[in-house]
Design an enzyme around this catalytic site. Structure first.
Site, mmCIF file in Angstrom:
data_model
loop_
_atom_site.group_PDB
_atom_site.id
_atom_site.type_symbol
_atom_site.label_atom_id
_atom_site.label_comp_id
_atom_site.label_asym_id
_atom_site.label_seq_id
_atom_site.Cartn_x
_atom_site.Cartn_y
_atom_site.Cartn_z
ATOM 1 C CB CYS A 424 125.959 35.335 92.147
ATOM 2 S SG CYS A 424 126.814 36.526 91.098
ATOM 3 C CG HIS A 749 126.631 33.215 88.115
ATOM 4 N ND1 HIS A 749 125.783 33.863 88.989
ATOM 5 C CD2 HIS A 749 126.495 31.887 88.375
ATOM 6 C CE1 HIS A 749 125.156 32.964 89.731
ATOM 7 N NE2 HIS A 749 125.577 31.759 89.378
#
Length: 798
Positions: A424, A749
């Site tokens: 990510c 994230h």
């Protein structure tokens, strides 16, 4: 057939034989209707169309042949069963009449050994003596009775090809010489067949049931009227022979020249072709799928001739045979007219002028070195090479030397990035770079080379990002706004298909980045520096090809050298080559040191300079110019609530106590950082991860306000450039934000918000998810996510 329907006696069959020969299409038999006399076997026709010497009889119990008045009723018919050669009483009322070979013609004989007429199947050299020997050894109808008395089981047609799929009696993989298995292998050739083959002249190449006629792996089947010629010389070696012939060197010459030819289609599990002295591994070579080349003799010794159009016989059914090797062939994408094995090139029939013709060279010639290499050979040659050994590098260097950076925004169709791992932080950074117009135009300016055009490269990072930018295309149709609740106008957007940029992920291991270490925290800012520094260094290496004198200038070049070793500065002294005395405001002088900067297109987009000045009593000011790609902003202080606060804190003067010079005297010094040069694209790094003295790392969750339009005040600039920069050169507009989600510094994230010029609005991209948001959602602080990287563009370049 209504009065007397024929009865079938199948004899004694094992269960696997019953399943193989009665369930599959090969196990069917068709008979003419009963008309007083039971007619069995095959029929000879003197004149056949297209110059054929025999008529092909199809078998199938679900079909009925219409009675013909021209059907001759002579007692010279012989019984030949494709189901069980041991059973002459297969059809009730048909007895095996012993007729000598002199009493029948070669057209009327149907050999049970190869399931074809010996006259056409064996007489490759057109010798009538060979045909007589074949008939004598075969015995035709009488041979059936002899084999029955011997009580030796003769395997039916196609037995071994069906056993390729498995079975206890299956033979090991080996080379087939014109469809024959080696007689040394058990269960491959019976004693009678060995004796029969031993009596044949060397020039005769018989066919067996293992090389079926009605099979898609035979060129002569697909074009029934145009088979291969059969004149094989006595010194000819086939593809299956172990040594001394072209087949032994198949690994070296299995691929023809690339120019003017069709590339050879390989099996799905294509293995490297290696010449060997045994026939154990040559079965794979025989299983290679071949195409008919458009030129003369191929390097493997087989000459192929093709025509523009090939007429297929629609009246003859085609039966697909199992692949020759166990790896499975990728024949789903191949035309029907392609042979699938080397053995199929030698199937015998009468030549025709309208079909592919294969000739086997009678003399061995050394294999030619083919420019088209196999996939595994390409992989061996792949990898990093110096720029001096890369023929394409000089072309890219010339392009980059004359490139003009384009800052015009482009409307691209957004595409999500598939994340199958912990990528990510990479995906979020890539989306921000794609939204940067000068970065996109730069990579689109460099040509995209395929692996065939450039198997070896000296610029893997440039190649990967050129490929990445080519994944994105212009927005096909401007989205139409639709009315929503109130007066708000919501625009719909149709993103493209998401993809996985695996070639970008591999750069971490190719360039041996520390980000590829397992168990290490993935950081979007560190990855951005890895990308920009890598692209910058590759472009510097390309510059060396054009200006070798720049090679010595790249030692300290680049934004990697942020820290300044003050002791080294003192050792260099005032007479160092990279320092000079500069007169500032109020006639103050300072000694300025600067690294040797070599400009590249990357520094032209993201590169800026900061000036670090050290003030010391009774000494001149010492200034150092340092390049940067991302401006590091410390936000740890409680006083810092906005980006402007962080910028002012960056340029604030700080004091250093306890500094000891060479004279061992303690003096008081201070240090101040100012902005010397502002880049067209300014990336601000909010330092949220703070390392503790104990070695741990914590994340700062505090919200930092950041504006869409950012103005750099004059107080942040160096004294020498304050009055040289107009307001438009100091004003920036936000176009991308990279967020970090989570409260932990060792996890979390990353997502990205980007400004879409075609939409004239913002998009939120979370890996492969793309959705439209408004500007308020970009700058609004939330507890679940915090801004980490801010991407700004200069407004005068918009």
């Amino acid at each position: 057939m209504a009065l007397h329907s024929p009865q079938y006696i199948f004899g004694d069959f094992s269960p696997d034989e019953f399943n193989q020969f009665f369930v599959t299409p090969r196990s069917s038999v068709e008979l003419p209707p009963y008309s007083g006399t039971v007619l069995c076997g095959t029929q000879a026709v003197d004149k056949l169309p297209d110059g054929q010497e025999y008529q092909r009889i199809e078998f199938g119990v679900d079909e009925v042949i219409e009675p013909s008045d021209t059907l001759p009723r002579t007692p010279s018919y012989s019984i030949s069963s494709t189901l069980n050669p041991q059973a002459p009483e297969f059809i009730l009322g048909c007895t095996a009449s012993k007729i000598t070979p002199d009493g029948i013609t070669k057209e009327a004989s149907y050999g049970s050994i190869d399931c074809q007429y010996p006259g056409s199947a064996l007489a490759l050299d057109g010798s009538s003596n060979v045909e007589a020997e074949v008939l004598e050894n075969d015995g035709v109808s009488g041979g059936l009775g002899q084999r029955e008395r011997k009580k030796k089981k003769k395997r039916p047609p196609g037995y071994y090809s069906y056993l390729k799929d498995g079975g206890d009696d299956s033979i090991s993989t080996e080379a087939l010489v014109n469809g024959h298995a080696n007689s040394a292998v058990p269960n491959s050739v019976s004693a009678e067949d060995a004796e029969f083959m031993g009596d044949m002249p060397p020039s005769v190449t018989p066919r067996t049931c293992n090389s079926p006629q009605n099979s898609t792996d035979s060129v002569s089947d697909i074009v029934p009227d145009s088979p291969f010629p059969g004149a094989l010389g006595s010194d000819t070696r086939t593809a299956g022979q172990p040594e001394g012939g072209p087949g032994a060197d198949f690994g070296q010459s299995c691929f023809p020249a690339e120019a003017g030819r069709d590339t050879l289609s390989r099996t799905a599990g294509a293995q490297p072709c290696v010449g060997t002295d045994t026939t154990e591994n040559l079965g794979v070579a025989n299983g290679q799928i071949l195409e008919s080349s458009g030129e003369g003799t191929a390097t493997n010794g087989v000459e192929l001739h093709t025509t523009e159009s090939i007429d297929l016989d629609p009246t003859k059914p085609e039966s697909a045979s199992p692949p020759a090797d166990g790896t499975g062939s990728a024949s789903g994408t191949l035309p029907v007219s392609q042979p699938k094995s080397w053995a199929s090139l030698f199937h015998d029939s009468k030549p025709s002028s309208s079909s592919p013709v294969a000739y086997v060279e009678t003399k061995y010639s050394p294999p030619a070195i083919s420019p088209l290499v196999s996939e595994k050979q390409v992989e061996v040659k792949e990898g990093l090479v110096p720029v001096s050994e890369d023929p394409v590098a000089i072309k890219i260097a010339e392009l980059l030397e004359n490139v003009t950076l384009i800052h015009k925004p482009v409307s691209l169709q957004p595409r999500g990035l598939i994340n199958k791992g912990n990528w990510c932080y990479i995906n979020a950074t890539l989306q921000a770079l794609v939204a940067c117009p000068p970065m996109y135009h730069l990579m689109k300016f460099i040509p995209l080379y395929s692996k065939v055009q450039r198997p070896c490269t000296s610029t893997p990072m440039i190649d990967s990002f050129v490929r990445l930018m080519n994944e994105f295309t212009n927005m096909p149709v401007p989205p139409k706004p639709r009315q929503a609740l109130g007066d708000k106008i919501v625009r719909d957007i149709r993103p493209g298909a998401a993809f996985e940029p695996t070639y970008i992920y591999r750069l971490l291991t190719v360039n041996k980045s520390s980000l590829s270490e397992k168990g290490r925290q993935e950081d979007a800012e560190e990855y951005l520096g890895f990308i920009l520094n890598g692209l910058h260094e590759e472009m510097l290496n390309l510059k060396k090809l054009l200006s070798p004198s720049n090679e010595k200038l790249t030692i300290s070049n680049g934004p990697k050298n942020h820290s300044v070793n003050e002791e080294e500065q003192e050792e260099q002294g005032e007479g160092s080559e990279d320092e000079w005395e500069q007169v500032g405001p109020r006639n103050k002088t300072s000694v300025t040191r600067q690294a040797d900067f070599v400009q590249t297109p990357i520094t032209g987009i993201f590169g800026g300079h900061i000036r670090s000045v050290v003030y010391q009593q009774s000494s001149k000011e010492s200034a150092t110019l340092q390049p940067f790609f991302t401006l590091q902003l410390d936000i740890q202080s409680d006083k810092i609530r906005t980006v402007q606060d962080a910028l002012e804190s960056l340029v604030a003067r700080e004091s250093v106590q306890g500094y000891t010079t060479k004279t061992k005297q303690e003096v008081e010094i201070s240090r101040r950082v100012t902005l010397e040069k502002l880049p067209p694209v300014l990336v601000l790094h909010l330092k949220r991860f703070v390392y503790e003295k104990t070695g741990g790392c914590q994340k700062l969750i505090k919200n930092i306000e950041y504006p869409v339009d950012l103005e750099i005040s004059k107080e942040l600039l160096s004294p020498g450039v304050k009055n040289k920069n107009f307001k438009c050169h100091r004003t920036y507009r936000l176009f991308a934000v990279v967020y970090h989600h989570g409260n932990s510094a060792t996890g979390g994230h990353y997502t990205t918000d980007v400004f879409q010029i075609g939409l004239n609005g913002w998009l939120r991209i979370d890996d492969q998810t793309v959705k439209v948001i408004n500007q308020y959602q970009v700058v609004k602080p939330t507890a679940e996510r915090t801004a980490y990287l801010l991407y700004y563009r200069r407004v005068d370049l918009l």
